[in-house]
Write an enzyme that holds these catalytic residues in place. Structure first.
Site, PDB file in Angstrom:
ATOM      1  N   GLY A  28       0.804  -1.214   0.000  1.00  0.00           N
ATOM      2  CA  GLY A  28       0.000   0.000   0.000  1.00  0.00           C
ATOM      3  C   GLY A  28       0.835   1.260   0.000  1.00  0.00           C
ATOM      4  CD  GLU A  75       2.324   0.222  -7.629  1.00  0.00           C
ATOM      5  OE1 GLU A  75       2.358   0.742  -8.766  1.00  0.00           O
ATOM      6  OE2 GLU A  75       2.066  -0.968  -7.429  1.00  0.00           O
ATOM      7  CG  HIS A  93      -2.084   0.857  -4.089  1.00  0.00           C
ATOM      8  ND1 HIS A  93      -2.980  -0.116  -4.489  1.00  0.00           N
ATOM      9  CD2 HIS A  93      -0.869   0.250  -4.082  1.00  0.00           C
ATOM     10  CE1 HIS A  93      -2.332  -1.239  -4.713  1.00  0.00           C
ATOM     11  NE2 HIS A  93      -1.047  -1.056  -4.462  1.00  0.00           N
ATOM     12  CG  HIS A  95      -1.794  -4.646  -1.114  1.00  0.00           C
ATOM     13  ND1 HIS A  95      -0.475  -5.012  -0.946  1.00  0.00           N
ATOM     14  CD2 HIS A  95      -1.804  -3.831  -2.198  1.00  0.00           C
ATOM     15  CE1 HIS A  95       0.276  -4.446  -1.883  1.00  0.00           C
ATOM     16  NE2 HIS A  95      -0.519  -3.722  -2.651  1.00  0.00           N
ATOM     17  CG  HIS A 155      -1.536  -4.877  -7.185  1.00  0.00           C
ATOM     18  ND1 HIS A 155      -0.710  -4.296  -8.121  1.00  0.00           N
ATOM     19  CD2 HIS A 155      -1.210  -4.296  -6.002  1.00  0.00           C
ATOM     20  CE1 HIS A 155       0.075  -3.418  -7.537  1.00  0.00           C
ATOM     21  NE2 HIS A 155      -0.220  -3.404  -6.247  1.00  0.00           N
TER      22      HIS A 155
END
Length: 216
Positions: A28, A75, A93, A95, A155
């Site tokens: 993340g 990322e 972001h 998981h 992902h």
């Protein structure tokens, strides 16, 4: 909003995602935009114990603009593309387990509850690509068309919003919708809402000044 204020917001958000078990270990990442600068979590940072000095400041081309002992998350390309292609002020972001499970099963998380309207409707699943690559960035950007959240096969999930907290709320909402989908699918085919039904929900909510998420 200053860079320092964004740092504080990102630290709080990182701890929140970890406390709610939406990330594990170094999985993340988070970012927030301040004018032409992006404050982003460092590569290898553990969100559960993130500190302000583990945040890196870059420009919109990804060049580090403040002295730091860290490098940006792998990322970073994805975060920057979202800022370029949307009105995002923050990106999250994570998981989350249910979100990943759904992304591994279907090409789209259907609108199993009317709150799906808050992220633009059914949540698309971007195909699997190697993390940190242009291929993943392009796949997620496409999945985010007219949406504020997307799933990433094998992902995790990604969402953006006008604030860091709003981006995290959308991550949490998608995870909740994923849980509903999995429980429904375990016993049979469930009802889903059409685009017209979601539009009607959005209109009704706007007319009544209603939102199930905290106001920003």
């Amino acid at each position: 909003m200053t860079v320092e204020e964004r740092r504080a917001d990102l630290v709080d958000a990182a701890h929140r995602l970890a406390a709610r078990r939406l990330v594990i270990g170094t999985g993340g990442n988070l970012s927030a935009k301040v004018d032409d600068r992006v404050v982003v979590t460092a590569s290898g940072a553990v969100l559960e114990s993130l500190t302000a000095d583990q945040l890196v400041v870059t420009d919109l081309d990804g060049h580090v603009v403040e002295d730091t002992d860290h490098v940006p998350t792998s990322e970073l390309l994805l975060h920057l593309e979202i800022y370029r292609s949307t009105d995002a002020a923050a990106v999250a972001h994570a998981h989350p387990v249910a979100s990943i499970a759904v992304a591994n099963l279907v090409d789209e998380l259907p609108a199993v509850h009317y709150t799906a309207a808050l992220v633009g409707g059914a949540v698309r699943v971007a195909p699997h690509e190697i993390f940190g690559t242009q291929e993943l960035t392009d796949a997620v950007a496409e999945a985010l068309t007219e949406r504020t959240a997307a799933l990433m096969r094998n992902h995790g999930s990604v969402a953006y919003g006008p604030t860091v907290e709003a981006a995290c709320e959308r991550i949490e909402l998608v995870e909740w919708l994923a849980e509903i989908y999995l429980r429904t699918a375990a016993v049979g085919d469930g009802a889903v809402l059409s685009r017209d039904q979601l539009i009607a929900v959005a209109v009704a909510a706007a007319n009544r000044g209603y939102s199930p998420l905290p106001r920003r």
